[in-house]
Design an enzyme around this catalytic site. Structure first.
Site, PDB file in Angstrom:
ATOM      1  N   GLN A   4      47.045  37.198  33.370  1.00 57.52           N
ATOM      2  CA  GLN A   4      45.715  36.820  34.040  1.00 57.52           C
ATOM      3  C   GLN A   4      45.017  37.902  33.977  1.00 57.52           C
ATOM      4  O   GLN A   4      43.904  37.579  34.535  1.00 57.52           O
ATOM      5  CB  GLN A   4      45.747  35.693  35.013  1.00 57.52           C
ATOM      6  CG  GLN A   4      46.222  34.382  34.776  1.00 57.52           C
ATOM      7  CD  GLN A   4      45.197  33.523  33.702  1.00 57.52           C
ATOM      8  OE1 GLN A   4      44.000  33.910  33.747  1.00 57.52           O
ATOM      9  NE2 GLN A   4      45.929  32.919  32.773  1.00 57.52           N
ATOM     10  N   SER A   5      45.119  39.105  33.179  1.00 52.11           N
ATOM     11  CA  SER A   5      44.245  40.215  33.311  1.00 52.11           C
ATOM     12  C   SER A   5      42.862  39.899  33.184  1.00 52.11           C
ATOM     13  O   SER A   5      42.505  39.784  31.991  1.00 52.11           O
ATOM     14  CB  SER A   5      44.833  41.232  32.640  1.00 52.11           C
ATOM     15  OG  SER A   5      44.194  42.376  32.453  1.00 52.11           O
TER      16      SER A   5
END
Ligand SMILES: *Cc1c(COP(=O)(O)O)cnc(C)c1O
Length: 336
Positions: A81-82
């Site tokens: 989920q960067s």
């Protein structure tokens, strides 16, 4: 700001990506709810670039380097989920570059949150084992791209390099002009993780002439204080060298509170749930579960412990991350 430093900053290659300046808004309802201190928010979640966030500022200088180097492809790395990966993919799309992302973990059945956006933005995703260092996969991807005749440019984890932090040096110059109109704040509170944001802010405080007593308090998202402070100091000092500024910061003088790391990176607990619901319901502002909710939970706890006088003016720097809200529906359900 010393003339030579501002001239050097202005000469660094920079690709416009962010909508700047980001606004500062009072959090009047939250301030009333808490009975002080006087809280405001700097909206770096509104920088644009596929839903905003602090990486847009860093990427302006990182893309500047990539374009100057003649790159046609960007490579970067991050968690599933960067936000950094998503904003890099958006910047690449906007400037006609290809984007390869090295993401840690397993591909989910249905991509959601930032990962869904990575796909929509046309990034090529390479999955890497939790245990393997990013660098191993990045090197392999780089070699493959070279072999195929591409010109890849590697953007470091979190965009935290001496060039990346220039985004936050420039942000402090932007902020100094706002603070001179709105009045000075007694403390600034924000999430810190790879440390580039805080490093740029600290160098920027010096260059914008804000005074060494300016309190820039990073709430650590994942790393223990001493390791993170050493990284922040190193980045800030390398940034000073890049700008030719005679300035140095010692890790001991960096304000980091690591008391809010809960059960680790991206593990959402009660404090994050409370911060998300409180900001949403008092101000209509969305925090992200991984970074800004943790930082706000830390700020709320410090306020409730009486760390700040009721008359002090505190600026919460919202660093973005909102797409991750949609990747944790199970954890957030309990905040409803
Ligand atoms: C990356 C990120 C941070 C932390 O910034 P660093 O420069 O890595 O310390 C904070 N908030 C959000 C939403 C982020 O994506």
């Amino acid at each position: 700001m010393p003339f030579t430093a501002s001239a050097t900053l202005a000469r660094l290659p920079r690709v416009p990506l962010a909508y700047l300046p980001t606004p500062i808004s009072p959090l009047s309802n939250l301030t009333r709810h808490l009975g002080g201190p006087e809280l405001s928010v700097k909206r770096d979640d509104q920088t644009g670039l596929a839903t905003g966030g602090n990486k847009a500022r860093k990427l302006e200088f990182l893309l500047g380097q990539a374009v100057q180097a003649g790159a046609d492809t960007l490579i970067t790395a991050g968690s599933v989920q960067s936000n950094h990966a998503r904003q890099t993919a958006a910047a690449a799309a906007q400037h006609g570059l290809r984007c390869h992302l090295v993401l840690r973990g397993q591909p989910p059945e249905f991509p959601n949150g930032n990962l869904l956006l990575d796909h929509l933005l046309g990034a090529t995703i390479h999955w890497t084992d939790e245990a393997a260092p990013y660098s191993q996969t990045i090197e392999r991807v780089e070699e493959e791209l070279f072999a195929a005749g591409s010109h890849p440019y590697i953007i470091p984890y979190g965009g935290s390099s001496p060039h990346g932090i220039m985004g936050y040096v420039a942000a402090m110059i932007e902020y100094a002009a706002q603070a001179s109109a709105l009045g000075a704040y007694d403390a600034h509170v924000f999430a810190t993780s790879s440390g580039g944001t805080q490093a740029g802010m600290l160098l920027g405080v010096h260059l914008a002439g804000l005074g060494p007593e300016t309190r820039m308090l990073g709430i650590s998202v994942d790393r223990p204080r001493d390791a993170l402070a050493a990284g922040v100091a190193s980045l800030a000092n390398q940034g000073a060298v890049l700008l030719g500024v005679d300035w140095h910061i010692d890790a001991r003088d960096i304000l980091i509170d690591d008391g809010y790391r809960g059960s680790g990176y991206a593990v959402i607990g009660e404090p994050e749930r409370e911060a998300i619901a409180l900001l949403a319901r008092t101000e209509g502002i969305l925090l992200d579960p991984v970074y800004t909710a943790r930082a706000m939970a830390g700020l709320l706890d410090l306020i409730r412990r009486g760390t700040f006088a009721a008359t002090e003016r505190i600026l919460f720097w919202h660093t973005g991350g909102v797409p991750a809200l949609f990747a944790f529906p199970g954890d957030l359900e309990r905040a409803l």
